[in-house]
Design a protein around this motif. Structure first.
Motif, mmCIF file in Angstrom:
data_model
loop_
_atom_site.group_PDB
_atom_site.id
_atom_site.type_symbol
_atom_site.label_atom_id
_atom_site.label_comp_id
_atom_site.label_asym_id
_atom_site.label_seq_id
_atom_site.Cartn_x
_atom_site.Cartn_y
_atom_site.Cartn_z
ATOM 1 N N CYS A 28 0.845 -1.192 0.000
ATOM 2 C CA CYS A 28 0.000 0.000 0.000
ATOM 3 C C CYS A 28 0.882 1.242 0.000
ATOM 4 O O CYS A 28 1.728 1.410 0.889
ATOM 5 N N LEU A 29 0.675 2.105 -0.979
ATOM 6 C CA LEU A 29 1.434 3.341 -1.101
ATOM 7 C C LEU A 29 0.519 4.503 -0.737
ATOM 8 O O LEU A 29 -0.356 4.897 -1.509
ATOM 9 N N GLY A 30 0.706 5.034 0.443
ATOM 10 C CA GLY A 30 -0.129 6.138 0.897
ATOM 11 C C GLY A 30 0.483 6.791 2.116
ATOM 12 O O GLY A 30 1.263 6.162 2.839
ATOM 13 N N VAL A 31 0.122 8.034 2.360
ATOM 14 C CA VAL A 31 0.724 8.798 3.453
ATOM 15 C C VAL A 31 -0.321 9.542 4.285
ATOM 16 O O VAL A 31 -0.383 9.399 5.498
ATOM 17 N N CYS A 32 -1.150 10.343 3.625
ATOM 18 C CA CYS A 32 -1.847 11.432 4.313
ATOM 19 C C CYS A 32 -3.141 11.018 4.996
ATOM 20 O O CYS A 32 -3.474 9.848 5.104
ATOM 21 N N ASP A 33 -3.883 12.050 5.356
ATOM 22 C CA ASP A 33 -4.890 11.997 6.401
ATOM 23 C C ASP A 33 -5.864 10.823 6.317
ATOM 24 O O ASP A 33 -5.916 9.979 7.194
ATOM 25 N N LYS A 34 -6.692 10.773 5.291
ATOM 26 C CA LYS A 34 -7.702 9.711 5.195
ATOM 27 C C LYS A 34 -7.187 8.534 4.394
ATOM 28 O O LYS A 34 -7.795 7.460 4.384
ATOM 29 N N ILE A 35 -6.050 8.716 3.707
ATOM 30 C CA ILE A 35 -5.589 7.721 2.747
ATOM 31 C C ILE A 35 -5.099 6.464 3.449
ATOM 32 O O ILE A 35 -5.521 5.351 3.123
ATOM 33 N N VAL A 36 -4.234 6.607 4.435
ATOM 34 C CA VAL A 36 -3.714 5.431 5.132
ATOM 35 C C VAL A 36 -4.819 4.688 5.883
ATOM 36 O O VAL A 36 -4.931 3.461 5.761
ATOM 37 N N PRO A 37 -5.680 5.368 6.657
ATOM 38 C CA PRO A 37 -6.776 4.614 7.277
ATOM 39 C C PRO A 37 -7.664 3.912 6.257
ATOM 40 O O PRO A 37 -8.060 2.755 6.457
ATOM 41 N N GLY A 38 -7.980 4.577 5.140
ATOM 42 C CA GLY A 38 -8.815 3.953 4.128
ATOM 43 C C GLY A 38 -8.154 2.748 3.488
ATOM 44 O O GLY A 38 -8.785 1.700 3.278
ATOM 45 N N LEU A 39 -6.873 2.873 3.162
ATOM 46 C CA LEU A 39 -6.124 1.743 2.604
ATOM 47 C C LEU A 39 -6.134 0.556 3.563
ATOM 48 O O LEU A 39 -6.338 -0.595 3.152
ATOM 49 N N LEU A 40 -5.913 0.840 4.845
ATOM 50 C CA LEU A 40 -5.851 -0.248 5.814
ATOM 51 C C LEU A 40 -7.224 -0.876 6.023
ATOM 52 O O LEU A 40 -7.350 -2.105 6.133
ATOM 53 N N MET A 41 -8.270 -0.064 6.061
ATOM 54 C CA MET A 41 -9.619 -0.614 6.203
ATOM 55 C C MET A 41 -9.951 -1.536 5.038
ATOM 56 O O MET A 41 -10.505 -2.633 5.221
ATOM 57 N N GLY A 42 -9.611 -1.109 3.822
ATOM 58 C CA GLY A 42 -9.869 -1.947 2.659
ATOM 59 C C GLY A 42 -9.015 -3.197 2.658
ATOM 60 O O GLY A 42 -9.506 -4.305 2.375
ATOM 61 N N ALA A 43 -7.724 -3.047 2.974
ATOM 62 C CA ALA A 43 -6.824 -4.205 2.987
ATOM 63 C C ALA A 43 -7.244 -5.229 4.028
ATOM 64 O O ALA A 43 -7.070 -6.442 3.833
ATOM 65 N N LEU A 44 -7.801 -4.765 5.155
ATOM 66 C CA LEU A 44 -8.213 -5.698 6.202
ATOM 67 C C LEU A 44 -9.347 -6.605 5.753
ATOM 68 O O LEU A 44 -9.514 -7.705 6.288
ATOM 69 N N ARG A 45 -10.109 -6.199 4.759
ATOM 70 C CA ARG A 45 -11.131 -7.093 4.221
ATOM 71 C C ARG A 45 -10.507 -8.169 3.341
ATOM 72 O O ARG A 45 -11.186 -9.115 2.921
ATOM 73 N N PHE A 46 -9.227 -8.025 3.053
ATOM 74 C CA PHE A 46 -8.427 -9.049 2.388
ATOM 75 C C PHE A 46 -7.297 -9.456 3.335
ATOM 76 O O PHE A 46 -6.164 -9.655 2.933
ATOM 77 N N GLY A 47 -7.660 -9.565 4.618
ATOM 78 C CA GLY A 47 -6.668 -9.789 5.658
ATOM 79 C C GLY A 47 -5.973 -11.127 5.588
ATOM 80 O O GLY A 47 -5.005 -11.356 6.314
ATOM 81 N N HIS A 48 -6.446 -12.022 4.702
ATOM 82 C CA HIS A 48 -5.740 -13.291 4.506
ATOM 83 C C HIS A 48 -4.445 -13.094 3.733
ATOM 84 O O HIS A 48 -3.620 -14.016 3.652
ATOM 85 N N LEU A 49 -4.248 -11.900 3.156
ATOM 86 C CA LEU A 49 -3.026 -11.586 2.423
ATOM 87 C C LEU A 49 -2.071 -10.779 3.294
ATOM 88 O O LEU A 49 -2.512 -9.938 4.078
ATOM 89 N N PRO A 50 -0.767 -10.987 3.173
ATOM 90 C CA PRO A 50 0.181 -10.111 3.878
ATOM 91 C C PRO A 50 0.172 -8.730 3.247
ATOM 92 O O PRO A 50 -0.016 -8.587 2.026
ATOM 93 N N THR A 51 0.361 -7.709 4.056
ATOM 94 C CA THR A 51 0.306 -6.323 3.580
ATOM 95 C C THR A 51 1.393 -5.501 4.254
ATOM 96 O O THR A 51 1.563 -5.573 5.477
ATOM 97 N N ILE A 52 2.120 -4.745 3.449
ATOM 98 C CA ILE A 52 3.112 -3.807 3.971
ATOM 99 C C ILE A 52 2.791 -2.424 3.421
ATOM 100 O O ILE A 52 2.470 -2.263 2.237
ATOM 101 N N PHE A 53 2.891 -1.414 4.273
ATOM 102 C CA PHE A 53 2.718 -0.034 3.863
ATOM 103 C C PHE A 53 4.086 0.586 3.565
ATOM 104 O O PHE A 53 5.044 0.364 4.305
ATOM 105 N N ILE A 54 4.141 1.321 2.465
ATOM 106 C CA ILE A 54 5.387 1.988 2.075
ATOM 107 C C ILE A 54 5.128 3.488 2.018
ATOM 108 O O ILE A 54 4.336 3.948 1.195
ATOM 109 N N PRO A 55 5.760 4.276 2.871
ATOM 110 C CA PRO A 55 5.551 5.723 2.854
ATOM 111 C C PRO A 55 6.496 6.407 1.870
ATOM 112 O O PRO A 55 7.375 5.769 1.274
#
Length: 614
Positions: free
Chosen positions: A152-179
């Motif tokens: 997940c490539l994201g930094v700012c205010d709503k972007i990181v929470p939104g990315l993580l909320m969406g990724a958690l619905r695919f929580g069976h996959l490993p996920t790394i955030f890159i700032p």
């Protein structure tokens, strides 16, 4: 190390409160996992469509059953400084993945709007809901089921929470955030604030203001003050979703590319075909959420995360509420002074010891759960290390053992204050949160007559007319999620600051937001229930005596509101700038304490209902 008793108690309570939705979420993730490379479940036609545009070598790898294919979800756009550096990241990532016999594809893009651009403008009324759009966009990107891991490539205010909320619905996959990292330091933040106040008083020209703002926000990278964007990066680090030390490396720093490459290689190792399978749902659990709340308090982070962490937790089937924040704040010392809590910016913080030092101090004091899963493949102690580039690639070594500047970051033994400075207020006006780490002690209690406004523009008009030179509590209502999308109200900050500097007792009470830039004026924000849902604020009248007491945690009014009919919102804000498209979001949004979520089903149990207060 003995774990702090309050940390253990709050975490145990979250586990018990979340037992059913968390179990349902974990069961869903376990059912989705364990199938090896995802693309093998696709038909030949599906798969051919999925890799049609790939280079021949990547196609051959994806035809087989061994190579992991990584989905990149990016918030790139070149208008926003924080996300502009991401333009080059996909090719860097694909190259690094090929080095470990894996492949990568940009699965999709998500919108990334900037509160700095929309501040005080109509577009700000879409800002909070953009988080939920980003969560949906992330789900659409990953819905092709082509991927074995996520970056997940994201930094700012709503972007990181939104990315993580969406990724958690695919929580069976490993996920790394890159700032992408913060821009280098420009005009000092206190000087920027000074010129803003001069402009509000009519003592500086628009040209003076624009020059100051341009010197503050001057290059690619995140804004350097410790607002929501940089609080996001702290959270991703303390939750174990970055590689250690990734958060605050500048975009043009020589370490930025090696960290990005290492993140790409690391996610392959976390896939089902890798040596250390670690799906996202095992990283984000009740303990990591508790750690995130502690990190927020210890660093003086953004009040927006009293919304976002609640929403993130619900996406993982975990129920947290403001009582959890309040209890953890009481035992978490404030270790940092970063603007607006002090003059330093995040670059100064990073140089003084940064997150590695803060995390070490909190672990050693028993204030963090160390035994959590992380994308570093080890527990949270790995995040007391910092990256460096060796001749044979990126390595990690122990971070600073002590602060290089105790005016910016301190040890637990000598904190700036004994608590985190984020408190919950309760009383006949409802529940609210207040950030007091930047508020001087003499302003922690304000009792004064109310002046009621239904918009921040009306407040500004009366300030410019010289009608607010007095003691008062500004009640800015009909600013909640159901009313107009809960915009931030920083347009008020310079004017309120001027009035406070003139010696008047002033405070703000609102069902809107102020965020990580909440400053020196006491502000009871996120008042719930909001005025648009028949909350008490709808019955407040000019002259009512309101007492905001951050010491005792009270928000009181000397009036019997039950005898009054509720006011209705004045000027409609339902059309223009695309706001009509978000009518459905406004109609279903939950309360601030429940995360202001407009996506029913994001708590893992099929409902986005209210969290139970304890």
């Amino acid at each position: 190390m003995n774990r702090n008793a309050v940390l253990k108690s709050v975490t145990d309570r979250i586990i018990e409160r979340s037992r059913e939705p968390r179990a349902a979420y974990v069961a869903q993730m376990e059912a989705a996992g364990g199938r090896g490379p995802r693309r093998l479940s696709l038909s030949c036609g599906n798969l051919a469509h999925g890799f049609a545009a790939c280079p021949a070598s990547d196609k051959e790898a994806m035809k087989g059953a061994r190579a992991a294919n990584i989905g990149i979800v990016t918030a790139y756009n070149d208008m926003l400084s924080a996300h502009q550096p991401f333009e080059a990241y996909p090719e860097i990532i694909r190259s690094a993945l090929r080095d470990v016999r894996a492949t990568g594809q940009v699965a999709g893009g998500v919108p990334a709007m900037c509160d700095g651009v929309t501040q005080g403008q109509a577009g700000m009324e879409l800002s909070l809901f953009s988080r939920d759009v980003i969560a949906m966009s992330t789900a659409i990107a990953l819905s092709h089921d082509m991927f074995d891991g996520v970056l997940c490539l994201g930094v700012c205010d709503k972007i990181v929470p939104g990315l993580l909320m969406g990724a958690l619905r695919f929580g069976h996959l490993p996920t790394i955030f890159i700032p992408a990292g913060p821009m280098r330091s420009g005009l000092p933040n206190p000087e920027k604030a000074r010129i803003r106040q001069l402009y509000a008083e009519g003592k500086a020209s628009r040209e003076d203001l624009l020059e100051a703002e341009s010197a503050s926000y001057h290059s690619p990278g995140t804004c350097t003050f410790y607002g929501t964007a940089n609080s996001n990066q702290m959270l991703m680090e303390i939750m174990g979703l970055h590689l250690p030390g990734a958060a605050f490396v500048n975009p043009d720093d020589p370490m930025r590319r090696p960290i990005t490459e290492a993140s790409a290689r690391a996610v392959v190792d976390l896939t089902e075909t890798g040596s250390n399978p670690t799906p996202l749902y095992k990283v984000v659990d009740e303990r990591s959420i508790a750690n995130a709340i502690v990190g927020l308090h210890a660093t003086g982070g953004s009040t927006n995360h009293t919304l976002h962490l609640v929403a993130i937790a619900r996406a993982a089937g975990i129920l947290v509420n403001w009582d959890d924040f309040d209890e953890l704040a009481a035992v978490t010392p404030l270790l940092c002074r970063i603007y607006p809590n002090g003059p330093a910016d995040v670059n100064h913080f990073h140089a003084a010891g940064g997150l590695a030092l803060v995390i070490r101090e909190l672990i050693d004091a028993g204030l963090l759960h160390e035994d959590v899963r992380t994308v570093a493949g080890r527990g949270l102690r790995a995040y007391t290390q910092e990256p460096f580039e060796a001749s044979d690639g990126i390595k990690w070594q122990s971070g600073a053992a002590e602060s290089a500047n105790t005016d910016i970051v301190r040890p637990v033994s000598a904190p700036f204050s004994e608590d985190g400075g984020l408190r919950v207020l309760d009383g006949p006006l409802g529940r609210a949160v207040i950030k007091v780490s930047a508020v001087k002690p003499e302003h922690h209690v304000v009792s004064a007559p109310a002046i009621v406004f239904d918009s921040q523009d009306t407040f500004i008009e009366r300030f410019k007319a010289g009608e607010l030179d007095r003691d008062f509590v500004a009640v800015i209502r009909f600013q909640g999620p159901r009313a107009n999308g809960m915009p931030e109200l920083h347009k008020l900050s310079p004017s309120l600051g001027v009035l406070q500097d003139r010696g008047f007792k002033v405070a703000l009470v609102t069902d809107g937001r102020m965020s990580g830039a909440s400053g020196k004026v006491p502000a009871a924000i996120h008042v719930s229930p909001e005025a648009a849902c028949d909350g008490p604020l709808a019955r407040v009248c000019d002259g009512d005596i309101i007492t905001l007491d951050a010491r005792s945690g009270r928000l009181d009014i000397a009036a019997d509101l039950s005898r009054r009919p509720p006011a209705t919102a004045g000027k409609s804000s339902e059309t223009g700038i695309g706001r009509e498209l978000f009518a459905g979001f406004r109609s279903v949004a939950t309360s601030a304490e429940s995360g202001a979520i407009s996506l029913p089903g994001l708590d893992g149990a099929g409902t986005a209902g209210e969290a139970v207060s304890t």
